[in-house]
Write a protein that holds these residues in place. Sequence first.
Motif, PDB file in Angstrom:
ATOM      1  N   PRO A 104     -15.311  50.574 -37.177  1.00 25.93           N
ATOM      2  CA  PRO A 104     -14.135  51.289 -36.858  1.00 25.93           C
ATOM      3  C   PRO A 104     -12.974  51.026 -37.980  1.00 25.93           C
ATOM      4  CG  PRO A 104     -15.091  50.055 -34.918  1.00 25.93           C
ATOM      5  CD  PRO A 104     -15.767  49.643 -36.191  1.00 25.93           C
ATOM      6  N   THR A 158     -10.961  63.793 -37.681  1.00 34.07           N
ATOM      7  CA  THR A 158     -11.221  62.745 -38.708  1.00 34.07           C
ATOM      8  C   THR A 158     -10.546  63.169 -40.203  1.00 34.07           C
ATOM      9  OG1 THR A 158     -13.334  63.480 -38.970  1.00 34.07           O
ATOM     10  CG2 THR A 158     -13.060  61.462 -37.641  1.00 34.07           C
ATOM     11  N   ALA A 195      -9.848  53.396 -37.378  1.00 32.57           N
ATOM     12  CA  ALA A 195      -9.082  52.928 -35.934  1.00 32.57           C
ATOM     13  C   ALA A 195      -7.594  52.608 -36.699  1.00 32.57           C
ATOM     14  CB  ALA A 195      -9.746  51.821 -35.391  1.00 32.57           C
ATOM     15  N   SER A 244     -10.356  58.569 -40.161  1.00 27.63           N
ATOM     16  CA  SER A 244     -11.612  58.052 -39.733  1.00 27.63           C
ATOM     17  C   SER A 244     -11.503  56.492 -39.633  1.00 27.63           C
ATOM     18  CB  SER A 244     -12.744  58.302 -40.508  1.00 27.63           C
ATOM     19  OG  SER A 244     -12.561  57.882 -41.638  1.00 27.63           O
TER      20      SER A 244
END
Lengths: 392, 453
Positions: B344, A267, B356, B354
């Motif tokens: 998401p 992430t 989608a 982070s």
Amino acid sequence: MSLRRFVDKIKPPFEKGGKLHMFLAGFEAIETFLFVPDKVTTGRVHIRDANDMKRSLILVMIAMVPALLFGIWNTGFHHFQALGEAAGFWQMVWFGFLKILPIFIVSYVVGLGIEIAFAQWRNEEVAEGYFVSGMLIPLVMPADVPLWMVAVATVFAVVIGKEVFGGTGMNILNPALVARAFLFFAYPSQMSGDKVWIAGLTDGTGVIDGYSGATILGQAAQNTSSFVNGLGEAYTTWDMFLGTIPGSIGETSTLAILIGAAILILTGVGSWKIIFSVFAGGAVMGVLLNLFAVNAFMALPFWEHLLLGGFAFGAVYMATDPVTAAQTERGKWIYGFLIGFLAILIRVLNPAYPEGVMLAILLMNVFAPLIDHYIIEANIKKRLKRAKVIAT
Amino acid sequence: MAEVIKIKKGLDIRMNGQAELIYVKAPRARTYAIKPGDWHGLTPKIIPKLCDEVKVGTPIFYDKYHPEIKFTSPVSGILSSINRGERRRIIEVVLEDDGKDTAETFMQGDPSEMKREQIVENLLNSGLWPLIRRRPYTVIAKTDEVPKSIFISAFDTAPLAPDFDFLLKDSEADFQWGVNALRRLTEGKVHLNLDGRYPSVRTLSDIKGVEVNRFSGPHPAGNVGIQIHKLDPINKGEVIWVVQPQDVIAIGRLFKTGKYDPSVVVALTGARVEKPQYYRTIRGTEVAPILENQLKEGDNRVISGNVLQGKQIDAEKGYVGCFDSQVTVIREGNYHELFGWILPGFKKMSVARSFASRWLTPRRKFDMDTNYHGGKRPFVMTGEYEKVLPMDIYPMQLLKAILVNDIDKMEQLGIYELDEEDLALCEFVCTSKTPVTKILRDGLKALRKEMEE
């Protein structure tokens, strides 16, 4: 949307001049938790990235979940092993859950309470920094830590470790490590030794005769060359990697921590440079010690160092704290490497203190600005040099 | 041909609403305006009185501290109003068009055969001088200084930016005249920077008397500040001038015809526009005729310029800024989003991995709105700015130096090389929602005050 209408309805008293204005920071914290604000840009940059601080820091919390879940099970597992009772999986989990939940509640209630009070006092929004610290603090505690100690450590960490510097983003030391270090130096008997790492051992009722809760590092510091669990069975490297060994709640499972590391790196929230270089630094020091191995601890294979104690936990969740780490990209390499290097150095060569990671990170927290200073100084010199070339 | 300079860091913000390559002649507007706010640190003194008649090229106001620097009317008609804002600061000087296009005449002739002073004088008299800006600070060039070089960036990489090859088509000859004039103003080079992503058959590659450089890479590769940094960085005490391509053409036409030609092309862009396309119009035009029947229903924000550095203007009463070749319309983001920070994010544009959308639809174009996406926080995340700024500069440390007003540190960390547009992406990506570009401008202001007064 009805929830939105409800929030709008109860909001007025909290606003300036309202009766409940003194609770505005707390109200806002809850409101922004529920809703991304309707605030729009006012400057000349009209659009903003969808990412925000909440999302970034929540991801750090999510990354800690594997370590937490494993810690819950591990707490139950060791407890029942010490009692010599056979227990099912869920029984262990339930025990661990009941043991750890109060520590979490104390950490968050005390920590967030102070944060909100300071935010209100400074007239700012509550910054999300404590989301992460509040989870880190329980994870680095032994399962049997008294709750009042958690509370005292949290107060110390938030007030002395953070707020006196100006709050989130301004602190020099990692608050969770401050909490841990505070307890270690203030109450050493409850934070080190052979008993504290396993729930129920300090109390002692029902524990098998001669059962030892010594951690592997504790044993290694005695220069024994083979490590055994409380029942006298030998530990394998695999045990160390999975984490079925005694230790702080969230620290033992290198596997769970690596899953967390993967989340942080994928992430983009945690710096892979720091994580990688901490492990590299630890490995290098481990190899060096192996070369000069004059005792059993120095001969401990370097990869086992990386699996033991809080090394992996510190590397992944604490060294990467962007506020207290080096802030230049080049500095992150040096910062991480030195943490790993010093952690193993302190661990092995300081007989009084087998867990060096905490001290290594705190020490490098202090030196991180210095590392950045030299990196930036090099940039400045380059610019000055360029000016001279053109002037002549 | 020169090598292509590859820019690696940066970010192309993919948005819906790219202008189609079609020219439309914009309906003639009733009023036009010059906005003193388009120039940093300018204090205007108005010359004509209200309702005085003006021609194309008649001086409207001058710089109080440099009276030789004049700003002239783009149309013939009357001075119809002076709109003021806070503390009586002049926001707009509005001119009502009479449609006759009567024009003042200025010196005409081949600038290659003129003296430097003659060129400067002609530019000052015609009101084209203010189109030349100097770095550092991005303010109007001083008439008595000689820059070490002049930069023209002939492409734009900002979101929905107009295609300059299309914009400049058929104006090569005028452009050449303009370059000839600029060449006489510096003893160094005139750099013409082209988009390296396209083959070399494009419009401006045959211009003579310039150093042609090619750049490729994501935004901000098209920013002149980045190009200066790569080719001829600004050190303390040095000055570089920058001119925009459409302004080079205006300068060329001045010398060719002896008249101020205020015609420009403006691209209308953005997801809230029915049919994004290009308009031929006049500098400082009212935006209303361009937006007519073009806005989608809803709460829109009209921006003169691009979404990263434009200025918000009123859809009915606003005017296009002097340096803007683009008008963008996007949706206002004044809505609450339940749990938006943790969802998401399939339809969210972010550089953060982070979301989608970053994984599933990396090439997707977005309808961006003006939502802040969070609240202002202290600096926590690091290394974000560095990923989108292709300069050897430490932006976060520089911002901190500005916040504590440490003049020495600002200089050392390279503030002279920066303009707001160069840090606009840093502001866009900032997780802490820091007003990066405002802080930079404050720093530049403080520095200019310290150094030049």
